[in-house]
Design a protein around this motif. Structure first.
Motif, PDB file in Angstrom:
ATOM      1  N   ILE A  22       0.864  -1.170   0.000  1.00  0.00           N
ATOM      2  CA  ILE A  22       0.000   0.000   0.000  1.00  0.00           C
ATOM      3  C   ILE A  22       0.905   1.226   0.000  1.00  0.00           C
ATOM      4  O   ILE A  22       1.630   1.466   0.968  1.00  0.00           O
ATOM      5  N   LEU A  81      -6.804   2.039   7.054  1.00  0.00           N
ATOM      6  CA  LEU A  81      -6.094   0.758   7.073  1.00  0.00           C
ATOM      7  C   LEU A  81      -6.830  -0.264   7.936  1.00  0.00           C
ATOM      8  O   LEU A  81      -6.916  -1.448   7.575  1.00  0.00           O
ATOM      9  N   ALA A  85      -8.514  -3.981   6.774  1.00  0.00           N
ATOM     10  CA  ALA A  85      -7.547  -4.961   7.271  1.00  0.00           C
ATOM     11  C   ALA A  85      -7.825  -6.364   6.757  1.00  0.00           C
ATOM     12  O   ALA A  85      -6.893  -7.145   6.517  1.00  0.00           O
ATOM     13  N   TYR A  88      -6.246  -6.387   3.277  1.00  0.00           N
ATOM     14  CA  TYR A  88      -4.836  -6.052   3.123  1.00  0.00           C
ATOM     15  C   TYR A  88      -3.937  -6.578   4.243  1.00  0.00           C
ATOM     16  O   TYR A  88      -2.775  -6.181   4.331  1.00  0.00           O
ATOM     17  N   VAL A  93       2.961  -1.276   4.143  1.00  0.00           N
ATOM     18  CA  VAL A  93       2.471   0.088   3.957  1.00  0.00           C
ATOM     19  C   VAL A  93       3.688   0.998   3.783  1.00  0.00           C
ATOM     20  O   VAL A  93       4.510   1.125   4.694  1.00  0.00           O
ATOM     21  N   LEU A 111      -1.534  -0.835  14.589  1.00  0.00           N
ATOM     22  CA  LEU A 111      -1.627  -1.490  13.289  1.00  0.00           C
ATOM     23  C   LEU A 111      -0.968  -2.862  13.237  1.00  0.00           C
ATOM     24  O   LEU A 111      -1.199  -3.629  12.298  1.00  0.00           O
ATOM     25  N   TYR A 115      -0.682  -5.343   9.967  1.00  0.00           N
ATOM     26  CA  TYR A 115       0.327  -4.884   9.015  1.00  0.00           C
ATOM     27  C   TYR A 115       1.729  -4.961   9.611  1.00  0.00           C
ATOM     28  O   TYR A 115       1.950  -4.495  10.737  1.00  0.00           O
TER      29      TYR A 115
END
Length: 423
Positions: A22, A81, A85, A88, A93, A111, A115
């Motif tokens: 991303i 984000l 989630a 992704y 990121v 996060l 991520y």
């Protein structure tokens, strides 16, 4: 304030595909990151953060999300984000502006469930975002800096100043959003007083520095990728040829150079910061004593990283491989030597400042006739360049019709020191 989304069917559907990336920010550096990843087979989603973004027009983008009001409320990115989630999770990121860099560092723990962290924690990242801390660390390491006259907010010793000086923001991205430029330049006490008062009125922090003389081709960049063990696994150095705006701006043409002269202070700074990931450090060679003076440090994809990519240093790909796939990473130059050109900025500023810049026409022509790569222009991905020039034509019409628009454009090109301007 809201977020808009455009997605391609099947993107991030979780059916066994490798995680993607991303890219946050769709400016020229974001566009380069999109291309650097997608041409290696990485699926790329883009988060647009400004109306002027271009990367959403790239054929390589699989999904587009638009954040309205991101500069005023950067945590909108975190909400976005989190809301995506499930699609992704596991994606890297990649920030391309300081707002994104800062908020990703600040909200790293929030996060981490979905991520992999791609930037250092906030105590580390703050040392790069806050330029006053960066300068203090550089002084502790014995790295050369321009002479400082102290903070603008409390400055009163105007009689002690040797002009010209610059009023440099502590947080450059905030300054840019208010004033539309990287810094203020003062050639007289009256200009300095006006600049200091403008900074105070905007409630921003800035510091006063000696202006390092010399043309744009005295500005150098050293970049490195430091892996999670703390080892530098890639390095690259470039010399700016021309800047936009001239003398005080960002690169509009740059070429590769030997990184050796900048390696020791740059890696010392990386170690002192405790940095992991991509780090870019800018210096200016001071013609008064032949020393490289540190100008700034950035911890995200910088404007001309497309030059590094063309030469074999694909920084976004390194970040994705290490953080999303958990692979050990390393890369070396591929032997290509040429020039990176931001064609749009180069042609426009050349026309606006004709005869006032300190470069030779033969060198200008050589940058276009030798090996070269472009910031936006691409035969394989033409739409971003078409959109950029179409916008320029529309803006030109507004500027011609509106005195206020003309004044704003002129204000971006600040007066150069007499020694740097051509007669």
């Amino acid at each position: 304030m809201s977020a808009g989304t455009r997605a391609a069917p099947g993107v991030g559907d979780g059916r066994g595909a490798l995680p993607g990336a991303i890219v946050v920010g769709g400016g020229e550096n974001g566009l380069a990151a999109v291309r650097a990843l997608a041409t290696e087979g990485v699926r790329v989603a883009l988060v647009c953060t400004r109306p002027s973004d271009l990367a959403q027009h790239s054929r390589y983008v699989s999904a587009v999300h638009r954040l309205h009001g991101f500069q005023e409320e950067p945590r909108l990115l975190i909400d976005l984000l989190e809301s995506h989630a499930n699609s992704y999770a596991g994606w890297a990121v990649i920030p391309t502006n300081d707002y994104a860099l800062a908020v990703l560092a600040q909200e790293q723990d929030r996060l981490a469930r979905w991520y992999p962290p791609t930037v250092p924690s906030w105590p580390v990242t703050q040392q790069v975002v806050d330029k006053a801390i960066t300068c203090r660390l550089a002084r502790e390491l014995g790295i050369d800096l321009p002479q400082s006259y102290g903070p603008a907010a409390t400055f009163t010793e105007y009689e002690s100043v040797r002009y010209p000086v610059i009023v440099k923001p502590v947080q450059g991205h905030l300054f840019w959003d208010v004033f539309g430029r990287k810094l203020f330049v003062a050639h007289t006490e009256a200009e300095l007083r006006t600049a200091v008062e403008a900074v105070r009125a905007a409630a921003l922090e800035a510091e006063l520095f000696d202006l390092v003389p010399g043309p744009d081709d005295h500005v150098f960049e050293y970049s490195t990728y430091v892996d999670l063990t703390g080892e530098p696994m890639a390095e690259f150095a470039a010399r700016k040829l021309r800047q936009g705006p001239p003398f005080y701006g960002v690169a509009r043409a740059a070429t590769m150079v030997d990184p050796a002269p900048l390696r020791e202070p740059s890696l010392a700074m990386a170690r002192r910061l405790g940095w992991r990931g991509l780090l870019n450090i800018e210096y200016k060679l001071d013609p008064r004593d032949g020393r490289y003076r540190l100008l700034e440090v950035n911890g995200r994809c910088f404007l001309s990283h497309g030059l590094a990519w063309r030469a074999g240093m694909n920084y976004p790909l390194l970040m994705w491989r290490e953080r999303a796939l958990g692979q050990a990473v390393q890369c070396t130059p591929n032997g290509w030597r040429g020039t990176w050109i931001h064609l749009h900025a180069d042609l426009l500023y050349t026309a606006m400042c004709l005869g006032r810049e300190q470069w030779r026409w033969r060198d200008f022509v050589r940058s276009y006739t030798g090996p070269r790569t472009f910031a936006v222009l691409s035969a394989r991905d033409p739409k971003p360049s078409v959109v950029q020039w179409a916008r320029t034509v529309k803006k030109a019409a507004r500027v011609l019709a509106n005195a206020g628009e003309r004044s704003a454009v002129r204000a971006r090109v600040q007066r150069m020191p007499a020694a740097e301007a051509r007669a």
